[in-house]
Motif scaffolding. Structure first.
Motif, PDB file in Angstrom:
ATOM      1  N   LYS A 150     -75.972  56.030  35.209  1.00  0.00           N
ATOM      2  CA  LYS A 150     -77.097  56.671  35.896  1.00  0.00           C
ATOM      3  C   LYS A 150     -77.809  55.705  36.828  1.00  0.00           C
ATOM      4  CE  LYS A 150     -81.351  59.278  34.948  1.00  0.00           C
ATOM      5  NZ  LYS A 150     -82.234  59.816  33.872  1.00  0.00           N
ATOM      6  N   ILE A 151     -77.900  54.445  36.446  1.00  0.00           N
ATOM      7  CA  ILE A 151     -78.632  53.490  37.286  1.00  0.00           C
ATOM      8  C   ILE A 151     -77.709  52.730  38.247  1.00  0.00           C
ATOM      9  CG2 ILE A 151     -80.500  53.235  35.623  1.00  0.00           C
ATOM     10  CD1 ILE A 151     -79.326  50.579  34.769  1.00  0.00           C
ATOM     11  N   GLY A 152     -76.424  53.133  38.282  1.00  0.00           N
ATOM     12  CA  GLY A 152     -75.561  52.605  39.328  1.00  0.00           C
ATOM     13  C   GLY A 152     -74.419  51.694  38.930  1.00  0.00           C
ATOM     14  N   PHE A 153     -74.224  51.434  37.646  1.00  0.00           N
ATOM     15  CA  PHE A 153     -73.099  50.594  37.221  1.00  0.00           C
ATOM     16  C   PHE A 153     -71.797  51.384  37.340  1.00  0.00           C
ATOM     17  CE2 PHE A 153     -76.468  48.140  35.390  1.00  0.00           C
ATOM     18  CZ  PHE A 153     -75.979  46.847  35.226  1.00  0.00           C
ATOM     19  N   ASN A 154     -70.747  50.725  37.824  1.00  0.00           N
ATOM     20  CA  ASN A 154     -69.420  51.328  37.901  1.00  0.00           C
ATOM     21  C   ASN A 154     -68.471  50.613  36.948  1.00  0.00           C
ATOM     22  OD1 ASN A 154     -69.929  53.203  40.109  1.00  0.00           O
ATOM     23  ND2 ASN A 154     -70.094  51.378  41.401  1.00  0.00           N
ATOM     24  N   GLN A 155     -67.465  51.324  36.480  1.00  0.00           N
ATOM     25  CA  GLN A 155     -66.481  50.705  35.598  1.00  0.00           C
ATOM     26  C   GLN A 155     -65.518  49.875  36.431  1.00  0.00           C
ATOM     27  OE1 GLN A 155     -64.540  53.302  32.816  1.00  0.00           O
ATOM     28  NE2 GLN A 155     -62.921  51.847  32.369  1.00  0.00           N
ATOM     29  N   ILE A 156     -65.366  48.598  36.075  1.00  0.00           N
ATOM     30  CA  ILE A 156     -64.487  47.708  36.841  1.00  0.00           C
ATOM     31  C   ILE A 156     -63.411  47.063  35.982  1.00  0.00           C
ATOM     32  CG2 ILE A 156     -66.263  47.175  38.554  1.00  0.00           C
ATOM     33  CD1 ILE A 156     -66.582  44.453  37.095  1.00  0.00           C
ATOM     34  N   ALA A 157     -63.534  47.181  34.658  1.00  0.00           N
ATOM     35  CA  ALA A 157     -62.554  46.520  33.795  1.00  0.00           C
ATOM     36  C   ALA A 157     -62.560  47.184  32.420  1.00  0.00           C
ATOM     37  CB  ALA A 157     -62.879  45.025  33.654  1.00  0.00           C
ATOM     38  N   VAL A 158     -61.549  46.843  31.631  1.00  0.00           N
ATOM     39  CA  VAL A 158     -61.465  47.315  30.249  1.00  0.00           C
ATOM     40  C   VAL A 158     -61.320  46.096  29.353  1.00  0.00           C
ATOM     41  CG1 VAL A 158     -60.116  48.636  28.586  1.00  0.00           C
ATOM     42  CG2 VAL A 158     -60.405  49.506  30.906  1.00  0.00           C
ATOM     43  N   LEU A 159     -62.158  45.994  28.347  1.00  0.00           N
ATOM     44  CA  LEU A 159     -62.070  44.900  27.393  1.00  0.00           C
ATOM     45  C   LEU A 159     -61.286  45.367  26.171  1.00  0.00           C
ATOM     46  CD1 LEU A 159     -65.742  43.534  27.395  1.00  0.00           C
ATOM     47  CD2 LEU A 159     -63.765  42.585  28.575  1.00  0.00           C
ATOM     48  N   ARG A 160     -60.349  44.582  25.733  1.00  0.00           N
ATOM     49  CA  ARG A 160     -59.602  44.890  24.515  1.00  0.00           C
ATOM     50  C   ARG A 160     -59.761  43.731  23.542  1.00  0.00           C
ATOM     51  NH1 ARG A 160     -56.416  49.296  24.978  1.00  0.00           N
ATOM     52  NH2 ARG A 160     -56.059  50.102  27.100  1.00  0.00           N
ATOM     53  N   ALA A 161     -59.739  44.037  22.257  1.00  0.00           N
ATOM     54  CA  ALA A 161     -59.978  42.997  21.250  1.00  0.00           C
ATOM     55  C   ALA A 161     -58.971  43.106  20.118  1.00  0.00           C
ATOM     56  CB  ALA A 161     -61.393  43.119  20.687  1.00  0.00           C
ATOM     57  N   ILE A 162     -58.666  41.970  19.521  1.00  0.00           N
ATOM     58  CA  ILE A 162     -57.793  41.906  18.356  1.00  0.00           C
ATOM     59  C   ILE A 162     -58.182  40.671  17.559  1.00  0.00           C
ATOM     60  CG2 ILE A 162     -56.023  40.566  19.572  1.00  0.00           C
ATOM     61  CD1 ILE A 162     -53.896  42.015  17.944  1.00  0.00           C
ATOM     62  N   GLN A 163     -58.011  40.717  16.261  1.00  0.00           N
ATOM     63  CA  GLN A 163     -58.289  39.536  15.446  1.00  0.00           C
ATOM     64  C   GLN A 163     -57.304  38.437  15.813  1.00  0.00           C
ATOM     65  OE1 GLN A 163     -58.057  41.068  11.449  1.00  0.00           O
ATOM     66  NE2 GLN A 163     -60.240  41.527  11.405  1.00  0.00           N
ATOM     67  N   ALA A 164     -57.794  37.200  15.879  1.00  0.00           N
ATOM     68  CA  ALA A 164     -56.957  36.079  16.315  1.00  0.00           C
ATOM     69  C   ALA A 164     -55.724  35.915  15.433  1.00  0.00           C
ATOM     70  CB  ALA A 164     -57.785  34.795  16.317  1.00  0.00           C
ATOM     71  N   SER A 165     -55.893  36.059  14.111  1.00  0.00           N
ATOM     72  CA  SER A 165     -54.761  35.893  13.195  1.00  0.00           C
ATOM     73  C   SER A 165     -53.707  36.971  13.426  1.00  0.00           C
ATOM     74  CB  SER A 165     -55.253  35.947  11.744  1.00  0.00           C
ATOM     75  OG  SER A 165     -55.917  37.175  11.487  1.00  0.00           O
ATOM     76  N   LYS A 166     -54.159  38.195  13.709  1.00  0.00           N
ATOM     77  CA  LYS A 166     -53.225  39.291  13.959  1.00  0.00           C
ATOM     78  C   LYS A 166     -52.478  39.076  15.271  1.00  0.00           C
ATOM     79  CE  LYS A 166     -54.473  43.344  12.679  1.00  0.00           C
ATOM     80  NZ  LYS A 166     -55.146  44.685  12.601  1.00  0.00           N
ATOM     81  N   LEU A 167     -53.185  38.569  16.297  1.00  0.00           N
ATOM     82  CA  LEU A 167     -52.544  38.298  17.578  1.00  0.00           C
ATOM     83  C   LEU A 167     -51.444  37.260  17.414  1.00  0.00           C
ATOM     84  CD1 LEU A 167     -52.317  38.509  20.662  1.00  0.00           C
ATOM     85  CD2 LEU A 167     -54.142  36.797  20.820  1.00  0.00           C
ATOM     86  N   ARG A 168     -51.745  36.169  16.707  1.00  0.00           N
ATOM     87  CA  ARG A 168     -50.753  35.121  16.499  1.00  0.00           C
ATOM     88  C   ARG A 168     -49.544  35.663  15.743  1.00  0.00           C
ATOM     89  NH1 ARG A 168     -48.800  31.837  19.104  1.00  0.00           N
ATOM     90  NH2 ARG A 168     -50.883  31.148  19.707  1.00  0.00           N
ATOM     91  N   SER A 169     -49.803  36.502  14.736  1.00  0.00           N
ATOM     92  CA  SER A 169     -48.721  37.087  13.952  1.00  0.00           C
ATOM     93  C   SER A 169     -47.831  37.978  14.812  1.00  0.00           C
ATOM     94  CB  SER A 169     -49.304  37.899  12.790  1.00  0.00           C
ATOM     95  OG  SER A 169     -48.289  38.570  12.081  1.00  0.00           O
ATOM     96  N   ARG A 170     -48.477  38.822  15.648  1.00  0.00           N
ATOM     97  CA  ARG A 170     -47.714  39.732  16.503  1.00  0.00           C
ATOM     98  C   ARG A 170     -46.882  38.966  17.521  1.00  0.00           C
ATOM     99  NH1 ARG A 170     -50.445  44.821  16.581  1.00  0.00           N
ATOM    100  NH2 ARG A 170     -50.766  45.343  14.378  1.00  0.00           N
ATOM    101  N   LEU A 171     -47.464  37.914  18.123  1.00  0.00           N
ATOM    102  CA  LEU A 171     -46.746  37.141  19.128  1.00  0.00           C
ATOM    103  C   LEU A 171     -45.571  36.384  18.516  1.00  0.00           C
ATOM    104  CD1 LEU A 171     -49.717  35.766  21.259  1.00  0.00           C
ATOM    105  CD2 LEU A 171     -48.113  37.578  21.877  1.00  0.00           C
ATOM    106  N   THR A 172     -45.795  35.837  17.308  1.00  0.00           N
ATOM    107  CA  THR A 172     -44.720  35.132  16.619  1.00  0.00           C
ATOM    108  C   THR A 172     -43.577  36.080  16.292  1.00  0.00           C
ATOM    109  OG1 THR A 172     -46.294  33.570  15.651  1.00  0.00           O
ATOM    110  CG2 THR A 172     -44.140  33.751  14.586  1.00  0.00           C
ATOM    111  N   MET A 173     -43.931  37.273  15.812  1.00  0.00           N
ATOM    112  CA  MET A 173     -42.923  38.278  15.479  1.00  0.00           C
ATOM    113  C   MET A 173     -42.141  38.694  16.722  1.00  0.00           C
ATOM    114  SD  MET A 173     -43.510  41.998  13.699  1.00  0.00           S
ATOM    115  CE  MET A 173     -44.528  41.203  12.432  1.00  0.00           C
ATOM    116  N   LYS A 174     -42.870  38.865  17.832  1.00  0.00           N
ATOM    117  CA  LYS A 174     -42.218  39.278  19.072  1.00  0.00           C
ATOM    118  C   LYS A 174     -41.262  38.200  19.562  1.00  0.00           C
ATOM    119  CE  LYS A 174     -43.334  40.695  23.821  1.00  0.00           C
ATOM    120  NZ  LYS A 174     -42.489  41.885  23.806  1.00  0.00           N
ATOM    121  N   ALA A 175     -41.706  36.944  19.493  1.00  0.00           N
ATOM    122  CA  ALA A 175     -40.856  35.847  19.942  1.00  0.00           C
ATOM    123  C   ALA A 175     -39.615  35.719  19.072  1.00  0.00           C
ATOM    124  CB  ALA A 175     -41.644  34.533  19.928  1.00  0.00           C
TER     125      ALA A 175
END
Length: 203
Positions: A150-175
């Motif tokens: 309403k006061i003029g802000f526009n959407q310019i990005a999307v923030l995504r979040a994940i727990q650090a331990s889960k990210l490391r686990s997923r990346l290790t599994m993918k690799a």
């Protein structure tokens, strides 16, 4: 229609730890009414103890590029926001003001608390020659999104979040899976070449 309360602004300090934990918890509890999907954001919220909150405040207040502003009504902290000065990208000097954690007690919403906090944040940005103001709010917090739009802000990005331990686990599994897949393809190609070579030798 009730009269708007007198709002006093000041910088937060370590002694505000208990009051700010209470405010954050109150806002987190209220957001559960905004739909089941809002729980995904609340899963990142963990209520700290007062000692932890005080230590975190001291850490954040020690940063020269950050300011935490609190709003009080009759001596009670009913709102807060965090202002951080940065650059638009790491390779240019266009300054931006990043506003996060816009928290207003549900008991004091629609009473100009948010607008008063944002006005103070904008002044802080102007003092630091910020050309752009960016506000970050939870994706499922409908009321703040409506207000900012309403006061003029526009959407310019999307923030995504994940727990650090889960990210490391997923990346290790993918690799690992990628390496195994690559090895399997190499073995198959070798076997295919050997089979083709045997076929040619027989002819």
């Amino acid at each position: 229609m009730s009269a708007r309360p007198h709002i006093v602004l000041r910088d937060a300090d370590r002694e505000d730890a208990h009051a700010l934990v209470t405010l954050w918890a109150e806002c987190a509890g209220a957001s559960k009414d905004e739909g089941s999907e809002a729980f995904t954001q609340q899963a990142l919220w963990r209520e700290p103890g007062v000692a932890e909150a005080a230590a975190a405040l001291e850490l954040n207040l020690g940063r020269h590029d950050r300011r935490i502003i609190v709003a009080l009504v009759d001596g009670e902290i009913v709102g807060a926001t965090v202002c951080t000065v940065g650059t638009l990208t790491p390779i240019n000097l266009t300054r931006i003001l990043i506003i996060t954690e816009i928290q207003v007690s549900p008991r004091f919403r629609r009473k100009s608390v948010a607008s008063t906090l944002l006005s103070a944040a904008a002044s802080y940005g102007e003092e630091h020659n910020c050309e752009i103001v960016v506000a970050s709010v939870p994706v499922h917090s409908r009321e703040p999104h409506r207000y900012l739009t309403k006061i003029g802000f526009n959407q310019i990005a999307v923030l995504r979040a994940i727990q650090a331990s889960k990210l490391r686990s997923r990346l290790t599994m993918k690799a690992t899976n990628s390496r195994d897949t690559g090895k399997l393809i190499a073995v198959r190609r070798t076997l295919r070449r050997r089979t083709d070579a045997r076929g040619h030798s027989r002819t």
